[in-house]
Design an enzyme around this catalytic site. Structure first.
Site, short mmCIF file in Angstrom:
data_model
loop_
_atom_site.label_atom_id
_atom_site.label_comp_id
_atom_site.label_asym_id
_atom_site.label_seq_id
_atom_site.Cartn_x
_atom_site.Cartn_y
_atom_site.Cartn_z
N ASN A 146 0.86 -1.18 0.00
CA ASN A 146 0.00 0.00 0.00
C ASN A 146 0.90 1.24 0.00
OD1 ASN A 146 -2.35 -1.58 0.17
ND2 ASN A 146 -2.17 -1.71 2.39
N HIS A 176 6.54 -0.81 3.89
CA HIS A 176 6.36 -2.19 4.36
C HIS A 176 5.68 -3.01 3.28
CE1 HIS A 176 3.02 0.35 5.74
NE2 HIS A 176 2.23 -0.69 5.53
N HIS A 203 3.43 -6.36 2.66
CA HIS A 203 2.59 -7.37 3.31
C HIS A 203 2.79 -8.70 2.57
CE1 HIS A 203 -0.23 -4.49 5.47
NE2 HIS A 203 0.25 -3.68 4.56
N VAL A 254 0.80 3.30 7.78
CA VAL A 254 2.07 3.52 8.49
C VAL A 254 3.09 4.02 7.48
CG1 VAL A 254 3.91 2.46 9.83
CG2 VAL A 254 1.54 1.72 10.18
P1 5GP Z 1 -0.77 -0.30 5.72
O1 5GP Z 1 -2.25 -0.08 5.79
O2 5GP Z 1 0.01 0.93 6.09
O3 5GP Z 1 -0.32 -0.92 4.44
O4 5GP Z 1 -0.47 -1.41 6.80
C1 5GP Z 1 -0.03 -1.15 8.08
C2 5GP Z 1 -0.13 -2.46 8.83
O5 5GP Z 1 0.64 -2.34 10.01
C3 5GP Z 1 -1.55 -2.82 9.25
O6 5GP Z 1 -1.89 -4.07 8.67
C4 5GP Z 1 -1.47 -2.89 10.77
O7 5GP Z 1 -2.23 -3.95 11.29
C5 5GP Z 1 0.01 -3.08 11.02
N1 5GP Z 1 0.49 -2.50 12.26
C6 5GP Z 1 0.29 -1.21 12.69
N2 5GP Z 1 0.91 -1.02 13.86
C7 5GP Z 1 1.51 -2.20 14.17
C8 5GP Z 1 2.32 -2.61 15.27
O8 5GP Z 1 2.61 -1.86 16.19
N3 5GP Z 1 2.78 -3.89 15.25
C9 5GP Z 1 2.48 -4.75 14.22
N4 5GP Z 1 2.98 -5.99 14.30
N5 5GP Z 1 1.73 -4.39 13.17
C10 5GP Z 1 1.25 -3.12 13.15
#
Ligand code: 5GP
Ligand code: ZN
Length: 147
Positions: A112, A125, A127, A121
């Site tokens: 994303n 990253h 997934h 975030v």
């Molecule tokens: P995005 O929506 O930015 O692609 O994904 C961010 C991901 O980070 C989400 O799936 C969320 O569940 C995960 N996430 C956010 N904060 C934390 C955290 O403190 N620890 C872990 N393990 N995952 C996190």
């Protein structure tokens, strides 16, 4: 050789004297949750790590296997990633995680990116998602024009 093996290349630059890696990105950002995870401040278990990346389980898994692969250095998103070597390292790490998780029958890699991409975030990253049939790539509730 990556950021952590190139300590001699790490320099003090910029108005805030932020520590930056060879590709110019700050090594760490104080207010970034993933930088804090990299620093070991969040007691998050790494399921895989190497010189350039760490991998850990998503807090809210969307499938039996849902792992986040991130660079150790703070790159905000794929939009800013201009370091081809680091890009390759991250992609290789994601594939290694998929193999480690036993996702032989298939898996999905999602990155994303920025607001329209649903990025929550702001630290790059990947997934790695699998462990069940994942269905179509996107929800069909909206068409290509967003209607
Ligand atoms: P995005 O929506 O930015 O692609 O994904 C961010 C991901 O980070 C989400 O799936 C969320 O569940 C995960 N996430 C956010 N904060 C934390 C955290 O403190 N620890 C872990 N393990 N995952 C996190
Ligand atoms: Zn960060």
């Amino acid at each position: 050789m990556g950021v952590w093996g190139q300590g001699i290349l790490v320099s003090l630059v910029g108005p805030c004297s932020a520590l930056r890696g060879p590709s110019g990105h700050p090594l760490t950002m104080d207010d970034c949750i993933f930088c804090r995870i990299v620093a070991g401040e969040m007691a998050t278990d790494f399921i895989r790590e190497d010189t350039w990346t760490v991998a850990f389980r998503d807090l809210h898994p969307q499938a039996p296997s849902h792992v986040l692969v991130i660079p150790r250095q703070h790159v905000p998103s794929l939009w800013e990633l201009d370091d081809g070597e680091l890009a390759g390292r991250i992609l290789s790490a994601a594939a290694a995680v998929a193999r480690q998780e036993g996702l032989e029958s298939g898996w999905r890699l999602i990155v994303n990116t920025r607001s329209d991409g649903g990025q929550e975030v702001d630290h790059l990253h990947l997934h790695v998602i699998g462990g069940r049939p994942l269905g179509p790539m996107l929800s069909s509730s909206r068409n290509a024009k967003g209607a």
